[in-house]
Design a protein around this motif. Sequence first.
Motif, PDB file in Angstrom:
ATOM      1  N   MET A 184      -9.857 101.512 -47.722  1.00 28.61           N
ATOM      2  CA  MET A 184      -9.201 101.403 -49.021  1.00 28.61           C
ATOM      3  C   MET A 184      -9.101 102.769 -49.696  1.00 28.61           C
ATOM      4  O   MET A 184      -8.539 102.890 -50.774  1.00 28.61           O
ATOM      5  CB  MET A 184      -9.976 100.445 -49.935  1.00 28.61           C
ATOM      6  N   SER A 231      -4.275  94.239 -41.928  1.00 27.64           N
ATOM      7  CA  SER A 231      -5.477  94.683 -42.624  1.00 27.64           C
ATOM      8  C   SER A 231      -6.621  94.961 -41.653  1.00 27.64           C
ATOM      9  O   SER A 231      -6.753  94.294 -40.627  1.00 27.64           O
ATOM     10  CB  SER A 231      -5.934  93.635 -43.633  1.00 27.64           C
ATOM     11  N   HIS A 278      -9.212  95.135 -53.743  1.00 26.89           N
ATOM     12  CA  HIS A 278      -8.100  96.084 -53.885  1.00 26.89           C
ATOM     13  C   HIS A 278      -6.859  95.443 -53.305  1.00 26.89           C
ATOM     14  O   HIS A 278      -6.857  94.979 -52.159  1.00 26.89           O
ATOM     15  CB  HIS A 278      -8.396  97.394 -53.168  1.00 26.89           C
ATOM     16  N   GLY A 313     -10.736  92.660 -44.641  1.00 24.94           N
ATOM     17  CA  GLY A 313      -9.317  92.901 -44.835  1.00 24.94           C
ATOM     18  C   GLY A 313      -8.543  91.611 -44.633  1.00 24.94           C
ATOM     19  O   GLY A 313      -8.633  90.994 -43.563  1.00 24.94           O
ATOM     20  N   TYR A 350     -10.102  93.824 -49.166  1.00 26.53           N
ATOM     21  CA  TYR A 350      -8.822  94.525 -49.227  1.00 26.53           C
ATOM     22  C   TYR A 350      -7.758  93.495 -48.872  1.00 26.53           C
ATOM     23  O   TYR A 350      -7.844  92.847 -47.816  1.00 26.53           O
ATOM     24  CB  TYR A 350      -8.750  95.701 -48.261  1.00 26.53           C
TER      25      TYR A 350
END
Length: 454
Positions: free
Chosen positions: A312, A329, A109, A324, A55
């Motif tokens: 996510m 994150s 993502h 992350g 992520y």
Amino acid sequence: MKNTLIQKYNVPGPRYTSYPTVPYWNEAEFTYQDWVDSFKKSFKESNTKEGISLYIHLPFCESMCTFCGCNKRITKNHEVESPYIQAVLKEWRLYCKLLDEKPIIKEIHLGGGTPTFFSTKNLEDLINGIFAYAIKAEDHEFSFEGHPNNTTYAHLQKLYDLGFRRVSFGVQDYAEKVQKAIHREQPFHNVAKVTFWAKEIGYTSIGHDIIFGLPFQTIENVVDTIEKTKSLQPDRLAFYSYAHVPWIKGNGQRGFKDEDIPKDQEKRILYQVGKELLQKNGYIEIGMDHFALPTDSLYQSFKNGELHRNFMGYSSSKTQLMIGLGVSSISDSWYSFAQNEKNLDDYYQLLEWDKLPVFRGHLLTAEDLIVRKHILNLMCQFETYWDTKDSYFEEIPEILEQLSEMDNDGILIIKENGIQVTDLGKAYVRNICMAFDLHLKRKAPETALFSMTV
């Protein structure tokens, strides 16, 4: 009956993107080295078997949307792009230095903030920089969030060329009065344009995010938004409940009065009308707040019992390790959670010292791991069972006693060794999960932490 249930179950509660939820992380017993060890252990167990997920948080936005609770930095200065990309890539290199082999990346993502704030050149540098140290899984799934007002054809084409096949666009609501209240003014034309571009380029899963319960929102607004959405035929939809938590989000959610926000039964009707219209238009409810056409991979995963949920959101596949990258994150090794610094300057400083920018986390106990599985089952499959030794824990009888009232209310069905959520109960899945939340039971919050469940 429905009115009574709303009044009864509309209480503050977590959204369960993790268990334990962040306010209940045991930060005092978590260390930087704990995260490094947990990360390496999880990578060794899972990399060649299933790959890993990334992520990447891209925090910049040109304007503030007052419904948003994400970590973001508002600026029109695009000179911030390149230094941030280079910082994220340095963070990635620090992770890769800890490994004996190249990571195999199954999922990426790009979230925000506004990922499409960044130029195509900087996004290309980011993805190419990631794969300078990694291998792309054959069955990879790459996705990003696009703002309809600033996503260009070039953005969509470049990310497609880099392997992205899924994009989600934030719609929220098409009513001008609502858009002005939430400071997200975007005409239907902008959403239609980027949706058709994505289809033309070849994206296989296009999503729209819609919110109910926004200030000044009416039933007519929800119907109009969903009818317009139907004309564009996105593959999947997130139909979120607006979380009014100004004590967390500060002035960003104080641009309108509390009385301007639909509450309780009024808000529930917005959801019910929207849900019925979505289902009438061929969308199937999967997980909490999410709907998909039968042709979408998210529905197929739900049908096959493979749907997964993490920081996510919902995913059509699971990886044990999710890293992350970027400011604020959160990473998940399955055994541990770790969050990056929320302040951008602090994030940059730790990277300058060649240190992963982690500032807090939680090591999951054996009990946490069992409860986490049950909450994931409820969130992803609307049922859970404790018919094996590794799925049972001693508080189950106490939980069943609490759930018996929900059984009487038609929200769920208690079975011999498990529970199943009914269609009526899908709207109350957060409440059901709260019955399993041992951290919440043992220490009820003394101040406002969570949004209302309804």
